[in-house]
Design a protein around this motif. Structure first.
Motif, PDB file in Angstrom:
ATOM      1  N   ILE A 111      33.329  40.560  41.541  1.00  0.00           N
ATOM      2  CA  ILE A 111      32.972  41.784  42.250  1.00  0.00           C
ATOM      3  C   ILE A 111      33.873  42.933  41.817  1.00  0.00           C
ATOM      4  CG2 ILE A 111      34.454  41.179  44.240  1.00  0.00           C
ATOM      5  CD1 ILE A 111      32.263  42.547  46.018  1.00  0.00           C
ATOM      6  N   CYS A 112      33.281  44.114  41.677  1.00  0.00           N
ATOM      7  CA  CYS A 112      34.040  45.327  41.360  1.00  0.00           C
ATOM      8  C   CYS A 112      34.735  45.782  42.636  1.00  0.00           C
ATOM      9  CB  CYS A 112      33.092  46.412  40.837  1.00  0.00           C
ATOM     10  SG  CYS A 112      33.893  48.001  40.585  1.00  0.00           S
ATOM     11  N   THR A 113      36.070  45.857  42.571  1.00  0.00           N
ATOM     12  CA  THR A 113      36.816  46.212  43.779  1.00  0.00           C
ATOM     13  C   THR A 113      36.691  47.697  44.099  1.00  0.00           C
ATOM     14  OG1 THR A 113      38.824  46.509  42.469  1.00  0.00           O
ATOM     15  CG2 THR A 113      38.494  44.349  43.481  1.00  0.00           C
ATOM     16  N   VAL A 114      36.151  48.471  43.163  1.00  0.00           N
ATOM     17  CA  VAL A 114      36.011  49.908  43.384  1.00  0.00           C
ATOM     18  C   VAL A 114      34.699  50.239  44.089  1.00  0.00           C
ATOM     19  CG1 VAL A 114      35.883  52.164  42.244  1.00  0.00           C
ATOM     20  CG2 VAL A 114      37.498  50.429  41.418  1.00  0.00           C
ATOM     21  N   CYS A 115      33.578  49.687  43.591  1.00  0.00           N
ATOM     22  CA  CYS A 115      32.285  50.083  44.149  1.00  0.00           C
ATOM     23  C   CYS A 115      31.514  48.929  44.784  1.00  0.00           C
ATOM     24  CB  CYS A 115      31.418  50.748  43.076  1.00  0.00           C
ATOM     25  SG  CYS A 115      30.746  49.564  41.876  1.00  0.00           S
ATOM     26  N   GLY A 116      31.979  47.705  44.586  1.00  0.00           N
ATOM     27  CA  GLY A 116      31.309  46.577  45.225  1.00  0.00           C
ATOM     28  C   GLY A 116      30.204  45.949  44.391  1.00  0.00           C
ATOM     29  N   TYR A 117      30.022  46.417  43.160  1.00  0.00           N
ATOM     30  CA  TYR A 117      29.030  45.808  42.265  1.00  0.00           C
ATOM     31  C   TYR A 117      29.424  44.353  42.005  1.00  0.00           C
ATOM     32  CZ  TYR A 117      26.883  44.564  37.771  1.00  0.00           C
ATOM     33  OH  TYR A 117      26.215  43.916  36.760  1.00  0.00           O
ATOM     34  N   ILE A 118      28.444  43.472  42.070  1.00  0.00           N
ATOM     35  CA  ILE A 118      28.718  42.057  41.819  1.00  0.00           C
ATOM     36  C   ILE A 118      28.119  41.645  40.490  1.00  0.00           C
ATOM     37  CG2 ILE A 118      28.245  39.702  42.593  1.00  0.00           C
ATOM     38  CD1 ILE A 118      28.285  40.895  45.493  1.00  0.00           C
ATOM     39  N   VAL A 155      32.373  47.878  30.899  1.00  0.00           N
ATOM     40  CA  VAL A 155      32.745  48.568  32.133  1.00  0.00           C
ATOM     41  C   VAL A 155      31.691  48.336  33.204  1.00  0.00           C
ATOM     42  CG1 VAL A 155      34.094  50.376  30.989  1.00  0.00           C
ATOM     43  CG2 VAL A 155      31.639  50.727  31.387  1.00  0.00           C
ATOM     44  N   CYS A 156      32.095  48.534  34.441  1.00  0.00           N
ATOM     45  CA  CYS A 156      31.187  48.395  35.571  1.00  0.00           C
ATOM     46  C   CYS A 156      29.989  49.335  35.374  1.00  0.00           C
ATOM     47  CB  CYS A 156      31.926  48.733  36.864  1.00  0.00           C
ATOM     48  SG  CYS A 156      30.839  48.754  38.304  1.00  0.00           S
ATOM     49  N   PRO A 157      28.771  48.784  35.437  1.00  0.00           N
ATOM     50  CA  PRO A 157      27.583  49.622  35.209  1.00  0.00           C
ATOM     51  C   PRO A 157      27.366  50.665  36.302  1.00  0.00           C
ATOM     52  CG  PRO A 157      26.942  47.379  35.826  1.00  0.00           C
ATOM     53  CD  PRO A 157      28.435  47.373  35.653  1.00  0.00           C
ATOM     54  N   LEU A 158      28.018  50.511  37.440  1.00  0.00           N
ATOM     55  CA  LEU A 158      27.828  51.473  38.524  1.00  0.00           C
ATOM     56  C   LEU A 158      28.886  52.569  38.531  1.00  0.00           C
ATOM     57  CD1 LEU A 158      26.681  49.368  41.619  1.00  0.00           C
ATOM     58  CD2 LEU A 158      25.314  50.480  39.849  1.00  0.00           C
ATOM     59  N   CYS A 159      30.170  52.182  38.385  1.00  0.00           N
ATOM     60  CA  CYS A 159      31.219  53.196  38.531  1.00  0.00           C
ATOM     61  C   CYS A 159      32.081  53.356  37.284  1.00  0.00           C
ATOM     62  CB  CYS A 159      32.090  52.888  39.754  1.00  0.00           C
ATOM     63  SG  CYS A 159      33.127  51.436  39.550  1.00  0.00           S
ATOM     64  N   GLY A 160      31.893  52.499  36.286  1.00  0.00           N
ATOM     65  CA  GLY A 160      32.542  52.725  35.002  1.00  0.00           C
ATOM     66  C   GLY A 160      33.981  52.246  34.853  1.00  0.00           C
ATOM     67  N   VAL A 161      34.498  51.459  35.828  1.00  0.00           N
ATOM     68  CA  VAL A 161      35.857  50.942  35.653  1.00  0.00           C
ATOM     69  C   VAL A 161      35.821  49.684  34.785  1.00  0.00           C
ATOM     70  CG1 VAL A 161      36.679  51.900  37.844  1.00  0.00           C
ATOM     71  CG2 VAL A 161      35.794  49.552  37.774  1.00  0.00           C
ATOM     72  N   GLY A 162      36.979  49.339  34.234  1.00  0.00           N
ATOM     73  CA  GLY A 162      37.063  48.196  33.334  1.00  0.00           C
ATOM     74  C   GLY A 162      37.122  46.868  34.070  1.00  0.00           C
TER      75      GLY A 162
HETATM   76 ZN   LIG Z   1      32.212  49.405  40.046  1.00  0.00          ZN
END
Ligand SMILES: [Zn+2]
Length: 88
Positions: free
Chosen positions: A37-44, A70-77
């Motif tokens: 899970i992306c800890t920034v936006c919650g994308y799984i 990178v996260c497809p929703l918010c772009g973090v690594g």
């Molecule tokens: Zn994200």
């Protein structure tokens, strides 16, 4: 009752004559892939689905995703992702 590991090697011995292709398929099926899970936006990230829009094929474990993904929703690594434990 033999434990899981003994059971597996017994089965492996039994299927030694089976063509390699089938053996590999059996191993893949037993492999459990973790969701992340992306800890920034919650994308799984679901390894069974992958991220086809970013070129990540379905069935790709998180560990095997290229480091520049990178996260497809918010772009973090990948650094911002952590293992996602599903409530059981
Ligand atoms: Zn994200």
């Amino acid at each position: 009752m033999p434990n899981e590991a003994e059971n597996f090697s017994a089965r492996a011995a039994n299927i030694r004559k089976v063509p390699v292709v089938i053996k590999e398929r059996t191993l893949k099926k037993e492999r459990i892939m973790d969701k992340y899970i992306c800890t920034v936006c919650g994308y799984i990230y679901n390894p069974e689905v992958g991220d086809p829009e970013s070129g990540i094929e379905a069935g790709t474990p998180f560990e095997e995703i290229p480091d520049d993904w990178v996260c497809p929703l918010c772009g973090v690594g990948k650094d911002e992702f952590e293992k996602y434990e599903e409530a059981s």
